[in-house]
Structure formats: C-alpha cells, structure tokens
Design a protein around this motif. Structure first.
Motif, PDB file in Angstrom:
ATOM      1  N   ALA A  11       0.856  -1.199   0.000  1.00  0.00           N
ATOM      2  CA  ALA A  11       0.000   0.000   0.000  1.00  0.00           C
ATOM      3  C   ALA A  11       0.889   1.246   0.000  1.00  0.00           C
ATOM      4  N   SER A  12       0.375   2.325  -0.550  1.00  0.00           N
ATOM      5  CA  SER A  12       1.143   3.571  -0.649  1.00  0.00           C
ATOM      6  C   SER A  12       1.161   4.331   0.673  1.00  0.00           C
ATOM      7  N   VAL A  13       2.368   4.618   1.147  1.00  0.00           N
ATOM      8  CA  VAL A  13       2.539   5.398   2.377  1.00  0.00           C
ATOM      9  C   VAL A  13       1.987   6.811   2.167  1.00  0.00           C
ATOM     10  N   ILE A  14       2.307   7.408   1.023  1.00  0.00           N
ATOM     11  CA  ILE A  14       1.846   8.776   0.735  1.00  0.00           C
ATOM     12  C   ILE A  14       0.326   8.826   0.656  1.00  0.00           C
ATOM     13  N   GLU A  15      -0.269   7.854  -0.002  1.00  0.00           N
ATOM     14  CA  GLU A  15      -1.733   7.797  -0.108  1.00  0.00           C
ATOM     15  C   GLU A  15      -2.360   7.677   1.289  1.00  0.00           C
ATOM     16  N   PHE A  16      -1.757   6.840   2.125  1.00  0.00           N
ATOM     17  CA  PHE A  16      -2.254   6.686   3.497  1.00  0.00           C
ATOM     18  C   PHE A  16      -2.199   8.018   4.242  1.00  0.00           C
ATOM     19  N   ILE A  17      -1.060   8.709   4.155  1.00  0.00           N
ATOM     20  CA  ILE A  17      -0.925   9.995   4.847  1.00  0.00           C
ATOM     21  C   ILE A  17      -1.901  11.017   4.278  1.00  0.00           C
ATOM     22  N   GLU A  18      -2.071  11.030   2.966  1.00  0.00           N
ATOM     23  CA  GLU A  18      -3.003  11.969   2.336  1.00  0.00           C
ATOM     24  C   GLU A  18      -4.439  11.767   2.817  1.00  0.00           C
ATOM     25  N   ASN A  19      -4.757  10.563   3.263  1.00  0.00           N
ATOM     26  CA  ASN A  19      -6.109  10.266   3.756  1.00  0.00           C
ATOM     27  C   ASN A  19      -6.298  10.555   5.241  1.00  0.00           C
ATOM     28  N   VAL A  20      -5.261  11.054   5.912  1.00  0.00           N
ATOM     29  CA  VAL A  20      -5.398  11.470   7.317  1.00  0.00           C
ATOM     30  C   VAL A  20      -6.272  12.725   7.319  1.00  0.00           C
ATOM     31  N   GLU A  21      -7.385  12.675   8.036  1.00  0.00           N
ATOM     32  CA  GLU A  21      -8.371  13.761   7.999  1.00  0.00           C
ATOM     33  C   GLU A  21      -7.862  15.087   8.542  1.00  0.00           C
ATOM     34  N   ASN A  22      -7.252  15.045   9.712  1.00  0.00           N
ATOM     35  CA  ASN A  22      -6.810  16.273  10.375  1.00  0.00           C
ATOM     36  C   ASN A  22      -5.584  16.838   9.656  1.00  0.00           C
ATOM     37  N   PRO A  23      -5.674  18.079   9.130  1.00  0.00           N
ATOM     38  CA  PRO A  23      -4.544  18.657   8.384  1.00  0.00           C
ATOM     39  C   PRO A  23      -3.258  18.771   9.202  1.00  0.00           C
ATOM     40  N   LYS A  24      -3.364  19.110  10.475  1.00  0.00           N
ATOM     41  CA  LYS A  24      -2.181  19.242  11.326  1.00  0.00           C
ATOM     42  C   LYS A  24      -1.549  17.863  11.557  1.00  0.00           C
ATOM     43  N   LYS A  25      -2.375  16.859  11.777  1.00  0.00           N
ATOM     44  CA  LYS A  25      -1.867  15.497  11.977  1.00  0.00           C
ATOM     45  C   LYS A  25      -1.210  14.993  10.684  1.00  0.00           C
ATOM     46  N   ARG A  26      -1.779  15.365   9.538  1.00  0.00           N
ATOM     47  CA  ARG A  26      -1.205  15.000   8.240  1.00  0.00           C
ATOM     48  C   ARG A  26       0.180  15.642   8.082  1.00  0.00           C
ATOM     49  N   GLU A  27       0.268  16.920   8.450  1.00  0.00           N
ATOM     50  CA  GLU A  27       1.539  17.647   8.393  1.00  0.00           C
ATOM     51  C   GLU A  27       2.578  16.982   9.308  1.00  0.00           C
ATOM     52  N   ASP A  28       2.152  16.612  10.513  1.00  0.00           N
ATOM     53  CA  ASP A  28       3.045  15.917  11.451  1.00  0.00           C
ATOM     54  C   ASP A  28       3.487  14.567  10.884  1.00  0.00           C
ATOM     55  N   ALA A  29       2.574  13.873  10.208  1.00  0.00           N
ATOM     56  CA  ALA A  29       2.901  12.570   9.620  1.00  0.00           C
ATOM     57  C   ALA A  29       3.993  12.725   8.564  1.00  0.00           C
ATOM     58  N   TYR A  30       3.905  13.762   7.740  1.00  0.00           N
ATOM     59  CA  TYR A  30       4.957  14.006   6.752  1.00  0.00           C
ATOM     60  C   TYR A  30       6.285  14.352   7.429  1.00  0.00           C
ATOM     61  N   GLN A  31       6.217  15.119   8.505  1.00  0.00           N
ATOM     62  CA  GLN A  31       7.438  15.457   9.247  1.00  0.00           C
ATOM     63  C   GLN A  31       8.068  14.188   9.830  1.00  0.00           C
TER      64      GLN A  31
END
Length: 140
Positions: A11-31
């Motif tokens: 499964a795609s890691v980026i796709e998974f992160i992109e589907n994180v609802e909370n924008p701040k949590k998504r930003e933290d996931a990329y960090q």
C-alpha cells in the motif's frame, strides 16, 4: 495457527498519509516520515492498514511464536500519533524521560503532535531501538 494481522504490504505510504483527515496530523505525519526515513536509512513501508514502518526484523519467542515486524514506525491515528519502538530496553526509558509531552503503553509511545516533543531525543529513540533489535534478533 495464529495469523499476524500486521504484515508489510505494498500500500502507498503517501496515499495513506493523504487520507489522514486532520490537516495538522497529516503535516506531522509528513514530518515524521522525513525524520524516520533520514534517521533509519530505510524506505517507509505500510504494515497492516495503518502503521508506517521502517526496516524489519524476524523475532522468535521462547513460546515458539514468531513473525516479522518493523524495526521502528509510527501511525497518525485519530486520537494521538503512535510511535513504535523496541520494548525491553532500559535505555528506552531513560530517553522517554527526556522526550517531552507523551504517554506510553507497553509497546507504543503516544504524542499529540510533533511540536510537543524533542526531535533530537526522538532520533535517539529510533537509533537505540534499531540497535537493540538488531542485537536481540540478529539476521540469520
């Protein structure tokens, strides 16, 4: 026989992160993705439906139970971000005291956001966990 639910998959890691609802949590996931990738030198892989793992090791318990698991990882869950490190290592507890605002269970460390913790200590936890697991479960 017991079937492991958390297996490495394509499964795609980026796709998974992109589907994180909370924008701040998504930003933290990329960090965290950048930080774990840089610190471990491993490419991120999905483990099960929601864990982003780095590296892998094969464990075998005295009970005969065995399987594969990521050396370290994280998951941007709805409530908190889960960080996965080795357990049973005394240095882990010393480092956790310096990490910053977190709670911990048996295997997971939970944070609300990356800004709450010292990323230098997080990098040390990542390195220590990998060293500990590679010594405890050397590749055959």
């Amino acid at each position: 026989m017991y079937e492991l639910k958390t297996k490495e998959n394509d499964a795609s890691v980026i796709e998974f992160i992109e589907n994180v609802e909370n924008p701040k949590k998504r930003e933290d996931a990329y960090q965290l993705l950048d930080l774990f990738t840089e610190t471990t030198g491993y490419q991120a892989k999905m483990w099960g439906p929601s864990i982003i793992g780095f590296g892998a090791y094969h464990y075998k318990y005295d009970s005969g139970h065995e399987g594969d698991a990521p050396l370290v990882g994280f998951s941007p869950r709805k409530a908190k971000i889960s960080l996965y490190f080795a357990t049973g290592d005394t240095k882990r507890e010393e480092l956790l005291k310096k990490l910053g605002k977190h709670t911990s269970g048996k295997a997971c460390v939970y944070i609300n956001k990356v800004a709450d913790i010292d990323v230098t200590i997080l990098k040390e936890l990542i390195k220590q966990s990998i060293t500990f697991l590679k010594e405890k479960y050397p590749a055959e």
